[in-house]
Design a protein around this motif. Structure first.
Motif, PDB file in Angstrom:
ATOM      1  N   SER A 257       0.779  -1.207   0.175  1.00 24.18           N
ATOM      2  CA  SER A 257       0.130   0.123   0.043  1.00 24.18           C
ATOM      3  C   SER A 257       0.982   1.049  -0.168  1.00 24.18           C
ATOM      4  O   SER A 257       0.590   2.358  -0.742  1.00 24.18           O
ATOM      5  CB  SER A 257      -0.996  -0.027   1.225  1.00 24.18           C
ATOM      6  OG  SER A 257      -1.768   1.125   1.343  1.00 24.18           O
TER       7      SER A 257
ATOM      8  N   SER B 199       2.326   1.848  -3.451  1.00 27.95           N
ATOM      9  CA  SER B 199       1.262   2.576  -4.599  1.00 27.95           C
ATOM     10  C   SER B 199       0.641   3.751  -4.245  1.00 27.95           C
ATOM     11  O   SER B 199       0.258   4.549  -5.046  1.00 27.95           O
ATOM     12  CB  SER B 199      -0.030   1.444  -4.443  1.00 27.95           C
ATOM     13  OG  SER B 199      -0.615   1.275  -3.194  1.00 27.95           O
ATOM     14  N   ARG B 200       0.999   4.201  -2.929  1.00 26.01           N
ATOM     15  CA  ARG B 200       0.610   5.399  -2.532  1.00 26.01           C
ATOM     16  C   ARG B 200       1.839   6.471  -3.015  1.00 26.01           C
ATOM     17  O   ARG B 200       1.506   7.684  -3.422  1.00 26.01           O
ATOM     18  CB  ARG B 200       0.377   5.701  -0.993  1.00 26.01           C
ATOM     19  CG  ARG B 200      -0.890   5.173  -0.216  1.00 26.01           C
ATOM     20  CD  ARG B 200      -0.847   5.048   0.972  1.00 26.01           C
ATOM     21  NE  ARG B 200      -1.750   4.083   1.648  1.00 26.01           N
ATOM     22  CZ  ARG B 200      -2.792   3.921   2.347  1.00 26.01           C
ATOM     23  NH1 ARG B 200      -3.098   5.270   2.869  1.00 26.01           N
ATOM     24  NH2 ARG B 200      -3.475   2.941   2.714  1.00 26.01           N
TER      25      ARG B 200
ATOM     26  N   GLN C 219      -8.007   1.802  -5.963  1.00 30.16           N
ATOM     27  CA  GLN C 219      -6.544   2.072  -5.347  1.00 30.16           C
ATOM     28  C   GLN C 219      -6.468   0.894  -4.399  1.00 30.16           C
ATOM     29  O   GLN C 219      -5.119   0.510  -4.378  1.00 30.16           O
ATOM     30  CB  GLN C 219      -6.535   3.452  -4.640  1.00 30.16           C
ATOM     31  CG  GLN C 219      -6.546   4.553  -5.806  1.00 30.16           C
ATOM     32  CD  GLN C 219      -5.331   4.440  -6.756  1.00 30.16           C
ATOM     33  OE1 GLN C 219      -5.766   4.272  -7.937  1.00 30.16           O
ATOM     34  NE2 GLN C 219      -4.142   4.411  -6.488  1.00 30.16           N
ATOM     35  N   GLN C 220      -7.255   0.470  -3.691  1.00 28.18           N
ATOM     36  CA  GLN C 220      -7.150  -0.509  -2.773  1.00 28.18           C
ATOM     37  C   GLN C 220      -6.825  -1.775  -3.531  1.00 28.18           C
ATOM     38  O   GLN C 220      -5.989  -2.574  -3.014  1.00 28.18           O
ATOM     39  CB  GLN C 220      -8.331  -0.884  -1.758  1.00 28.18           C
ATOM     40  CG  GLN C 220      -8.511   0.517  -0.838  1.00 28.18           C
ATOM     41  CD  GLN C 220      -9.922   0.400  -0.278  1.00 28.18           C
ATOM     42  OE1 GLN C 220     -10.825  -0.437  -0.549  1.00 28.18           O
ATOM     43  NE2 GLN C 220     -10.078   1.331   0.772  1.00 28.18           N
TER      44      GLN C 220
ATOM     45  N   ASP D 268      -3.343  -1.910  -4.555  1.00 27.28           N
ATOM     46  CA  ASP D 268      -2.516  -2.488  -3.300  1.00 27.28           C
ATOM     47  C   ASP D 268      -2.183  -3.894  -3.280  1.00 27.28           C
ATOM     48  O   ASP D 268      -1.144  -4.381  -3.127  1.00 27.28           O
ATOM     49  CB  ASP D 268      -2.963  -2.172  -2.132  1.00 27.28           C
ATOM     50  CG  ASP D 268      -2.999  -0.534  -1.889  1.00 27.28           C
ATOM     51  OD1 ASP D 268      -2.438   0.293  -2.647  1.00 27.28           O
ATOM     52  OD2 ASP D 268      -3.684   0.110  -0.861  1.00 27.28           O
TER      53      ASP D 268
ATOM     54  N   ARG E 293      -5.670   9.096   0.651  1.00 27.60           N
ATOM     55  CA  ARG E 293      -4.817   7.776   0.877  1.00 27.60           C
ATOM     56  C   ARG E 293      -3.549   8.342   1.469  1.00 27.60           C
ATOM     57  O   ARG E 293      -2.728   7.966   2.210  1.00 27.60           O
ATOM     58  CB  ARG E 293      -4.735   6.888  -0.324  1.00 27.60           C
ATOM     59  CG  ARG E 293      -5.937   5.796  -0.284  1.00 27.60           C
ATOM     60  CD  ARG E 293      -6.112   5.325  -1.581  1.00 27.60           C
ATOM     61  NE  ARG E 293      -4.792   4.667  -2.044  1.00 27.60           N
ATOM     62  CZ  ARG E 293      -4.371   3.519  -1.828  1.00 27.60           C
ATOM     63  NH1 ARG E 293      -5.261   2.730  -1.007  1.00 27.60           N
ATOM     64  NH2 ARG E 293      -3.174   2.882  -2.345  1.00 27.60           N
TER      65      ARG E 293
END
Length: 584
Positions: free
Chosen positions: A111, A114-115, A185-186, A189, A305
């Motif tokens: 996560s 990706s953030r 977006q999750q 991840d 996020r």
């Protein structure tokens, strides 16, 4: 949205200048149909060629000015967006580097990756559009409506009547799209997690012939993300055809009504042509607003996020001495009845409510003076590395106390505490840089210190054999070095700073017994005034330590000298027999 506004505020003047230039470009673009209408209805009927050439050149100059201003504004917008994205990634990296172990676990490495990549790119795209498209689209819409109202109010009302419906559709769709993009977006991840697992464990995958199995795992994660992305994109695409339908319908009505009025002599033909051009501009403005809302929906989900990480409060502040625990005895390093479970403390318990957590450590106690050494031995997963993590305060113990130099470790500032340590972790990292830079690690150490560390770590033999010596460049993760070479290089890094506390966590597993013994002798000879903790699975690596802690399933199975443990600890005695042969 607060993150985007806060980040853009640092470049307020540059952003304002970019938006002003874009405003001028849009105004010059809005002038083009008006000039064309004047040429058709005002200049052409006169038959004045010089005047027609003059207005034609003026129209060309306005078009050229529009082009140059748009280029300048777009370049400035891209530069400002890049600067904002750069700052966000820097802040995010710095914040991530300072998260406690529990906080890091609660977010998860995939996560955070990706953030820092996908989410920051979405924010960058939004910042760029806020400076350019967010100026151009509303100005084309508002300016087009204003000019058409001034030219002929009755025809312009056809479009004005449609605008509230279009705005309501865009707002409704955007409200629906924002949570959908969060889910996208999750899902991303998950894709990053599976991909990272496969890249890291590629040798295991190949060795066990599990390539097809891993492909299916990745396909499942990828399909889930694709389905979420398609669903979000489908919802966000609704305004576009709806707007086209409304605008084209309105345009048809304008042509029909305008044609009848031209035939009746109440309207000039140039006005109809200008209206058609302005309607196209208004359509571009409405479509631009649709794009803005789509981009902003994605960016707001990403910004939220990122902001979750940036707004995370430090989980391990230094405690005042008045609130700290006091050690019950002496010792430079001291554990007193320490108990610890992963998933507790620092807010990481979220998602574990109601679950029974197995203790990683239970009632661990030992003490160590300067110049003494402690060997920690036990099977994989018994809690050896967890002892090191608590000592360096990557995590805080939930039970008991951990003390360094007579102080509760929680009273130290992190940098103050960790400067005392020289550490070689079990799965440590060799960076893509020279061997010299890997050993020095940005500490500005002298050549003599680097050389001494390399020799004590038994790395001088292979480094001197390289053409470039310490200036030899290592590949990513030390891919051009053998396992033993990497371990000796990492031990040299730990030794180079002359630490007060030296921790070698399973740092000799790839070394032969002779090299391992030579390294231990060199460490004992050159670093005798520091406290040494040796984490190992080999009895030969710890049998010469002042004290040995035998771990088993997070508990202390034995504590004492080598000879004492042979007499009192069955687990240690069995390990010694298996590794060293039958005892005599």
């Amino acid at each position: 949205m607060k993150l985007i506004a806060r980040s853009m505020g640092r470049y307020g003047r540059a952003v304002a200048l970019c938006m002003f230039i874009k405003l001028l470009a849009t105004l010059s673009e809005l002038m083009l149909p008006y000039i064309l209408e004047h040429i058709i209805d005002g200049v052409a009927p006169r038959g004045d060629l010089p005047l027609a050439v003059f207005w034609g050149l003026l129209m060309f100059a306005a078009a050229l000015l529009c082009r140059q201003l748009n280029v300048a504004a777009n370049r400035s917008g891209v530069r400002n967006a890049h600067n904002v994205s750069y700052d966000i990634r820097q802040e995010l990296f710095q914040k991530t580097a300072n998260l406690s172990g529990a906080q890091f676990d609660s977010f998860g490495l995939p996560s955070l990756i990706s953030r820092m990549t996908s989410d920051s790119y979405n924010v960058q795209s939004a910042v760029q559009q806020l400076q350019t498209l967010c100026v151009r689209a509303p100005m084309l819409l508002i300016g087009g409506v204003a000019v058409t109202l001034a030219m002929d109010a009755s025809l312009a009302l056809v479009l004005v009547a449609m605008l509230p419906v279009l705005v309501l559709v865009v707002l409704a769709v955007s409200a629906r799209g924002l949570p959908m993009y969060r889910r996208v977006q999750q899902r991303l991840d998950e894709v990053v997690r599976v991909m990272r697992e496969n890249i890291t464990g590629i040798r295991v995958v190949k060795a066990l012939s599990k390539a097809q199995y891993e492909k299916r795992r990745f396909q499942q994660a990828n399909d889930a993300m694709a389905d979420s992305d398609i669903a979000a994109g489908t919802v966000m695409a609704i305004p576009s055809p709806f707007m086209q339908l409304c605008l084209n319908g309105g345009l048809t009505l304008v042509v029909l009504i305008g044609a009848r009025r031209v035939n009746a002599g109440t309207l000039e033909p140039g006005v109809i042509l200008a209206f058609l051009t302005y309607f196209n501009m208004i359509a571009m403005g409405v479509m631009g607003l649709s794009r803005i809302f789509m981009t902003m929906s994605r960016a707001m989900a990403s910004a939220d996020r990122i902001d979750q990480v940036l707004q995370t409060q430090p989980g391990q502040r230094a405690l005042p001495l008045s609130q700290a625990k006091v050690p019950a005895g002496g010792g430079f390093l001291r554990f007193e009845h320490v108990g610890f479970s992963y998933g507790e403390g620092d807010g990481s318990a979220a998602g574990f409510a109601g679950e029974e957590r197995e203790k990683a450590l239970c009632d661990i106690s030992f003490s160590l003076e300067r110049g003494e050494s402690l060997g920690i031995i036990g099977p994989t997963g018994c809690g050896k590395s967890t002892v090191v993590s608590l000592l360096m305060r990557f995590y805080d113990a939930q039970e008991g106390g951990v003390f360094v130099d007579g102080r509760d470790v929680r009273t130290y500032e992190k940098d103050e505490l960790r400067r005392k340590f020289g550490v070689c972790f079990q799965n440590d990292m060799v960076f893509q840089d020279t061997l010299r830079a890997n050993v020095d690690f940005g500490r500005g150490l002298g050549e003599a210190a680097l050389r001494a560390a390399v020799e004590d770590a038994q790395a001088a033999e292979y480094i001197d054999a390289l053409d470039a010596g310490l200036d030899h460049r290592a590949d990513i993760k030390g891919a051009n070095l053998s396992g033993g070479q990497k371990q000796r290089l990492l031990v040299a890094r730990a030794l180079a700073g002359k630490p007060e506390i030296l921790i070698l966590d399973d740092s000799s597993s790839a070394l032969d017994y002779k090299t391992d013994a030579a390294m231990r002798k060199a460490v004992a000879r050159g670093y005798g005034d520091c406290a040494l903790i040796m984490v190992a699975q080999r009895v030969s690596s710890v049998m010469g330590m002042t004290r040995i802690l035998v771990m088993d399933n997070g508990r202390c199975a034995g504590y004492g000298t080598h000879q004492e443990l042979l007499n009192t600890c069955p687990a240690y005695r069995e390990t010694y027999r298996l590794q060293m042969g039958e005892m005599t």
